[in-house]
Design a protein around this motif. Sequence first.
Motif, PDB file in Angstrom:
ATOM      1  N   TYR A  90      31.204  35.165  41.350  1.00 24.63           N
ATOM      2  CA  TYR A  90      31.376  36.327  42.232  1.00 24.63           C
ATOM      3  C   TYR A  90      30.230  36.420  43.232  1.00 24.63           C
ATOM      4  O   TYR A  90      30.442  36.679  44.430  1.00 24.63           O
TER       5      TYR A  90
ATOM      6  N   LEU B 250      36.556  42.397  36.585  1.00 25.22           N
ATOM      7  CA  LEU B 250      35.114  42.202  36.408  1.00 25.22           C
ATOM      8  C   LEU B 250      34.434  43.477  35.948  1.00 25.22           C
ATOM      9  O   LEU B 250      33.606  43.475  35.012  1.00 25.22           O
TER      10      LEU B 250
ATOM     11  N   ILE C  92      37.036  32.831  38.889  1.00 28.19           N
ATOM     12  CA  ILE C  92      36.567  34.059  38.221  1.00 28.19           C
ATOM     13  C   ILE C  92      37.579  34.474  37.157  1.00 28.19           C
ATOM     14  O   ILE C  92      37.201  34.886  36.048  1.00 28.19           O
TER      15      ILE C  92
ATOM     16  N   LEU D 218      36.877  34.943  33.140  1.00 31.07           N
ATOM     17  CA  LEU D 218      37.138  36.219  32.474  1.00 31.07           C
ATOM     18  C   LEU D 218      38.110  36.050  31.307  1.00 31.07           C
ATOM     19  O   LEU D 218      37.910  36.638  30.234  1.00 31.07           O
TER      20      LEU D 218
END
Length: 650
Positions: free
Chosen positions: A535, A561, A519, A523
């Motif tokens: 996620y 996030l 993740i 990002l």
Amino acid sequence: MPPRPFVNDALWRCLCPGFPTAPSCSAIPRVAPALRRCPPKCSSTQQRRASNQSMAASPYGDDFFSHAKAPSFGSGDIATIPRVRNSDNKIPLVRLSTYLLYEHLRDAGARGKHDEALSICRVLVKDRGEAPNKEMYNAILHSFVSAVNGTAGKVRKVLDEMGFWAEGSSGNGGQAKIDLDARGCECVLEALAVHPDYLLRTEIIEYMKSRWLPLSPRGQNFVVAGMLRERNFEQALDMLEDMIGKQVRVESWLLDEAMWILLEYGEVEEAFHVLSLKDQLQRGVNGTGSAKLSSALWGALLDHGARRQLYESTKTVWTIQVQPGYLKPATGACLSVLAVAARHGDVQLATDVFRVLTERETVFTTHHYELLVETYLNANDLSAALSVLLIMFDTNIRIDAGTCHPLFWYLQKEIPGEPSRPIAALNILQDFETSGRKVPTAAINACIQASIALKRFEEAIEIYKVLHTVSHTGPDTQTFNILFQGCRISRRKEVAMFLANEMIQLGLRPDRMTYDRLIGVCLDCDSLEDALQYYEEMRLTPVKSGSKTMMQPRRRTWEGLMERCVKKNDERAVALLKDYKQHEPLPRPGIEKKIRARFEERQLEDQPADALAALETEKQGLGEGASVEVTAAQSAFNGGQWAAEGAGQR
């Protein structure tokens, strides 16, 4: 003319101890002195009257050592005096001569026998008609060295009885003042060394100065002992060093007591300083040799020195006591010494500790080998450290990232002009594998992690490529987690996707750190859709096989996030916030404030629990947003076996 007779008295026995004693001196009288005997024909009434007249002749009367103002350390009269016997002929003390009674009185006071000293004083006063004098009081003061019967308050009470604080020639209650001589002062200082009283000791020293009474070396030892008991360590050590500088005799017991007290209160460095002073005195007396201590004190010094990580002191005690076999330290002390050797890279000391532990058939665990590995690394012997890791692997001792952590810290230290340490370690491991030894994967993972810490991602990839040829067990989940961290630092998403696909093909199960770092890679590479898909899959995967608890990202990843969703004006931030608040009781206020400011208040109240999946379905059904490019690795993660298992369990 007949020869002149000589008197075999106490002076003669002191000057000529080997001369045979006269029968009159050696024979102890078995009857009471003649002065106390009544004529044979006297009746019991007449004997009692004569005894009372003799007692009345004493200016102190029958109340001495028992009246209210005198030190009441016992009770009773001569009839109740315990029949203490002489150790030679078993004769009661009441039948000894006055001279021998004084000898026994001094001996009882020196041995701390307070009751016996008080009984002898009663015999001297009531039976022999002796007036209370300095000898009696000195013996009583001396008897307070007893740890049971003595206190500083009792010393003060006796001094008050003597009129120590009284001005003029009379003390309390009109009683004649008895001056305190040098021996009495020394007896008080010895009692205060056991029962410390700083004020009283100061008054005694000032009294001696005012009377020009010298403080003997023995008295100075007692003063230092009292300071140590009062925890005035600086004053005690200063006085001790001053005594040694002036060549005043320092008793061995004082130095031992100083070391015990300093160790008890955590002054380990000062205790070793006292040990050096004692060693200096010992060498000054004998010319050679070291300080002589008890085994218990040597063991305490070794244990406390090792705990404080005092390298020189610990090594000295180990060299002069443990190596010759004089001292057998405990296993805990050996571990502490091994930690000292590991910190300073002393291979010889660490090897000797292993020798001692082997002699007592100690079962070596990970803790022992880790310290040995750290010892070789601090000694800059990389080959020996890696050899110890391989020995652990051969003996079926589990090797993980924590075991190889000292290796990682050593490999990540880059020295200008020196070749790459991770590559050097890999070459050594390849040589070990060629010679037929098994190489653990954790050791190669430490090399990869060190290369990434040095920002050499390409070097880490090269080490990963040859990992299969060095370690027959192949890579594990920790290997890919380290590589994903390097992909995030280098912003290499394509490499991360390739590694994720290879991880699936090897059949390795991802853990929480695997998803969290994937993740993070998405990002950092501005791939919000891919990050949300990872996620969602992470929230469908159990922590352990058969567990109902699902994985969740770390707090900073969760907040990243939500911030990216707010920045992209993505309403899925609302669902992320609700899910986040269910697991984090105190979310960061700034995140919630940003989401409330960007989206309507009703969305926070009416959003369903599975809002993230609902919004994703709605967005795909309405055709909002472009189609998301999903790589083969993502398809494997999202539609693979782990997601299916997680969805079925949920």
